[in-house]
Scaffold this active site. Structure first.
Site, PDB file in Angstrom:
ATOM      1  N   SER A 142       6.815 -40.008  17.798  1.00 27.78           N
ATOM      2  CA  SER A 142       7.075 -40.469  16.435  1.00 27.78           C
ATOM      3  C   SER A 142       7.734 -41.832  16.423  1.00 27.78           C
ATOM      4  O   SER A 142       7.697 -42.530  15.415  1.00 27.78           O
ATOM      5  CB  SER A 142       8.044 -39.519  15.732  1.00 27.78           C
ATOM      6  N   GLU A 195      -1.716 -41.084  12.133  1.00 24.69           N
ATOM      7  CA  GLU A 195      -1.516 -42.496  12.443  1.00 24.69           C
ATOM      8  C   GLU A 195      -2.074 -42.738  13.843  1.00 24.69           C
ATOM      9  O   GLU A 195      -1.638 -42.091  14.800  1.00 24.69           O
ATOM     10  CB  GLU A 195      -0.032 -42.862  12.381  1.00 24.69           C
ATOM     11  N   HIS A 207      -0.624 -39.780  16.084  1.00 24.11           N
ATOM     12  CA  HIS A 207       0.570 -39.198  15.465  1.00 24.11           C
ATOM     13  C   HIS A 207       0.197 -38.286  14.313  1.00 24.11           C
ATOM     14  O   HIS A 207      -0.175 -38.739  13.238  1.00 24.11           O
ATOM     15  CB  HIS A 207       1.515 -40.321  15.001  1.00 24.11           C
ATOM     16  N   ASN A 243       7.230 -42.713   9.368  1.00 23.72           N
ATOM     17  CA  ASN A 243       8.594 -42.430   9.799  1.00 23.72           C
ATOM     18  C   ASN A 243       9.526 -43.613   9.577  1.00 23.72           C
ATOM     19  O   ASN A 243      10.718 -43.435   9.327  1.00 23.72           O
ATOM     20  CB  ASN A 243       8.624 -41.996  11.260  1.00 23.72           C
TER      21      ASN A 243
END
Ligand SMILES: NC(=O)c1ccc[n+]([C@@H]2O[C@H](COP(=O)([O-])OP(=O)(O)OC[C@H]3O[C@@H](n4cnc5c(N)ncnc54)[C@H](O)[C@@H]3O)[C@@H](O)[C@H]2O)c1
Length: 596
Positions: free
Chosen positions: A121, A154, A142, A192
């Site tokens: 992440s 992602e 991701h 994130n």
């Protein structure tokens, strides 16, 4: 032609890995699922069967499909089992050294053409890739939590990831029914990077006892339409994982203090309070791994008991103001059975407000939300006035005039002279200090903030803002009124932005900074937040609706009060406002709305 992936490997079957296995197996791909020990393997298997059994019970998966899905998964201990897969996704804990060791080993074990992917992440995919002899075949994939549900992936390319590998992985995401955004290797990627500052800030509010866990979570769910509150989301992510992500983002992302993990997170991790996976985090769960919250010592006492505590009787309410908020608030109280006195600055304004309330009530009748009798009864409860003296015997005054401190202070000074003793004086300010307004009266103990959200008749949330002088009776009265109106009242302190705006606007401002840095596009950032985090609107869609000028003003207030360098308004936001591109209302903001 995109490469065919017939079998994939997943390393680490924790919160994310088990979900990723499910995504592949559901889509007809053979999976070799690998863990570090047989005990961990059994836990991973139990997570997968638990999840698929729930899907069967909910009627979302046929029993035969579940059995076929499970038959595609080969559970193994050790990386050696991955020798013939086409792609490996690593989902072990967020530690660079561990991931580098695993990638070095995968490089030795896997066939030369296999793609090696990490679900990290926040760590650098580039740094992970150099542990192998094939960094051009290393990529970030991701997934979002829960992986079987969240649509976004992602795809993170490094400066050496080959274009073929990127294209093959993008095609694979499409086959899995996911929407991908492809981006460069930067701490936190899109989602994130925008999410974790907000989560950390929410934990900080909780740690400072600014508001309760339930109130912080309810505020963001009901005030912004988010699928989960931030503390419940921390529990879902896992506090250990969240700590590592914040810590890495702090170190990689320019040492932004907003990413320095709030001390409470580390304490909770040390105490084994990891969230859902350990059965206890900010909330307590029925058992480890269960999503069901059970009462614990922090659970509030039955609301009725708390509400009865010293609340004064309110039957008659004065509403001062003639704008959007005042109009909505009059409707809310009138529909809620209160006698309402609306006070504006003149007969003309009163007529306009009256018309607006009627129009809104009529809409309710047309939509079948209200009967004609109810509409008439509600209207019958409102008296229209242009004289503050008519508020002499009301039990509660709600002020919703222009957002200027001098105007509000003068009004409260007048109310202090006019109103009977014991009345609760409330301000709907969204950015001024309630205590500033309260000190314009001789009775600050009776003054409180009642922050309604727009449109007031629809939004279920109210922030109840206590100052350091607000009395317990005043607070109890505000809570009782809120409950009687059928709204959820959340209690908070008198700080800039209260709960919702303080958590929402810095996130929006960060999105503008990300766009300004050309890391991604407005469309991809909006997609990432909607599909990765379940937000009802992306940040740029929301900014155009709220108004860039409004967002800038709130962000400036937050920055001025908290002096947090990370809260400084994004220069791009300032420029757009200066240029008159303030959103839908001006036809142009981040997007052009003239032809829509
Ligand atoms: N939790 C989230 O919401 C989330 C979301 C997206 C991405 N991620 C990322 O996914 C990765 C995994 O996070 P998580 O939350 O699932 O962690 P987790 O702690 O829930 O699971 C990690 C699993 O890896 C296993 N493991 C550890 N060492 C191993 C080894 N040498 N070989 C095989 N298995 C090993 C552990 O036994 C554990 O089951 C992290 O990089 C994290 O940043 C997490």
């Amino acid at each position: 032609m995109a490469r065919e992936f017939t079998s994939v490997g997943v390393v680490g079957l924790g919160t994310m890995g088990a979900g990723i296995v499910e995504v592949f197996a559901r889509n007809g791909i053979e999976v070799v699922a690998v863990e570090i020990s047989s005990a961990a393997l059994e836990r991973g298997r139990a997570t997968l069967t638990g999840s698929t059994d729930r899907a069967v019970a909910k009627g979302k998966l046929a029993e035969a499909d579940r059995d076929a899905l499970l038959s595609r998964v080969d559970f193994q201990v050790g990386l050696g089992a991955l020798h013939s897969v086409d792609l490996v996704i690593e989902a072990v804990p967020e530690h660079l050294d561990l991931k580098q060791r695993i990638f070095a080993e995968l490089d030795r074990v896997c066939k030369p053409e296999a793609i090696l992917a990490t679900n990290t992440s926040s760590l650098s995919v580039t740094e992970i890739s150099v542990a192998t002899t094939r960094p051009n075949q290393v990529i970030g994939i991701h997934f979002f939590n829960p992986a079987p549900v969240m649509k976004l992936v992602e795809v993170v390319r490094t400066v050496v990831t080959s274009a073929d590998v990127v294209a093959d992985v993008e095609a694979l995401c499409e086959r899995l029914g996911k929407v991908d955004v492809t981006i460069n290797d930067r701490a936190g990627f899109i989602a994130n990077a925008l999410l974790f500052g907000y989560l950390n800030h929410a934990v900080g509010m909780f740690e400072a006892r600014y508001a309760s866990r339930e109130d912080i979570d309810a505020a963001m769910k009901l005030g912004c339409g988010l699928p989960m509150g931030p503390l419940a989301l921390m529990d879902l992510i896992g506090l250990d994982t969240a700590y590592e992500i914040l810590d890495t983002m702090y170190r990689r992302g320019g040492r932004d203090r907003r990413h320095a993990p709030v001390p409470l997170i580390k304490q909770m991790v040390t105490a084994g309070l990891l969230g859902r996976k350990s059965g206890r985090g900010f909330y307590t769960y029925e058992r480890p791994g269960s999503p069901k919250v059970v009462p614990d010592e922090q659970t509030p006492a039955a609301t009725e008991v708390a509400l009865a505590d010293g609340a004064r009787v309110v039957a008659k309410v004065g509403v001062v103001g003639s704008g959007t908020m005042a109009t909505g608030i009059i409707e809310v109280f009138a529909k809620g059975g209160y006698e309402v006195i609306s006070v504006t600055r003149g007969a003309e304004k009163s007529a306009k407000v009256c018309e607006a309330v009627k129009t809104s009530l009529n809409k309710g009748v047309v939509q079948g939300k209200l009967s004609e009798e109810e509409r008439e009864a509600a209207l019958g409860r409102v008296t229209w006035s242009a004289t503050l003296e008519h508020l002499a015997d009301v039990d509660l005054v709600v002020e919703a005039v222009v957002e200027e401190l001098s105007v509000k202070k003068a009004l409260f000074a007048s109310l202090d002279e006019i109103c009977k003793p014991g009345v609760v004086l409330a301000t709907t300010t969204s950015s001024l200090s309630v205590i500033d307004v309260a000190m314009a009266t001789q009775r600050p103990a009776d003054v409180i903030g009642l922050h309604f959200f727009n449109p007031a008749p629809i939004m279920p949330l109210m922030e109840i803002v206590r100052t350091i002088r607000t009395s317990a009776e005043t607070t109890a009265t505000a809570r009782a009124v809120c409950a009687a109106l059928g709204k959820t009242g959340v209690l908070c302190g008198d700080r800039s932005g209260f709960i919702v705006n303080a958590l929402l606007f810095p996130y929006l401002n960060d999105a503008v900074k990300m766009l300004e840095a050309s890391y991604s596009t407005a469309d991809d950032i909006d997609h990432a937040m909607k599909l990765g985090c379940g937000y009802p609107m992306g940040p740029f869609e929301l900014l155009d609706v709220v108004g860039l000028d409004v967002a800038l003003a709130i962000q400036r207030e937050l920055y001025l009060e908290l002096r947090e360098p990370g809260f400084a308004p994004a220069p791009l936001l300032e420029h757009l406002v200066t240029a008159g591109y303030v959103g839908r209302k001006s036809g142009r903001g981040f997007r052009d709305h003239t032809n829509r």
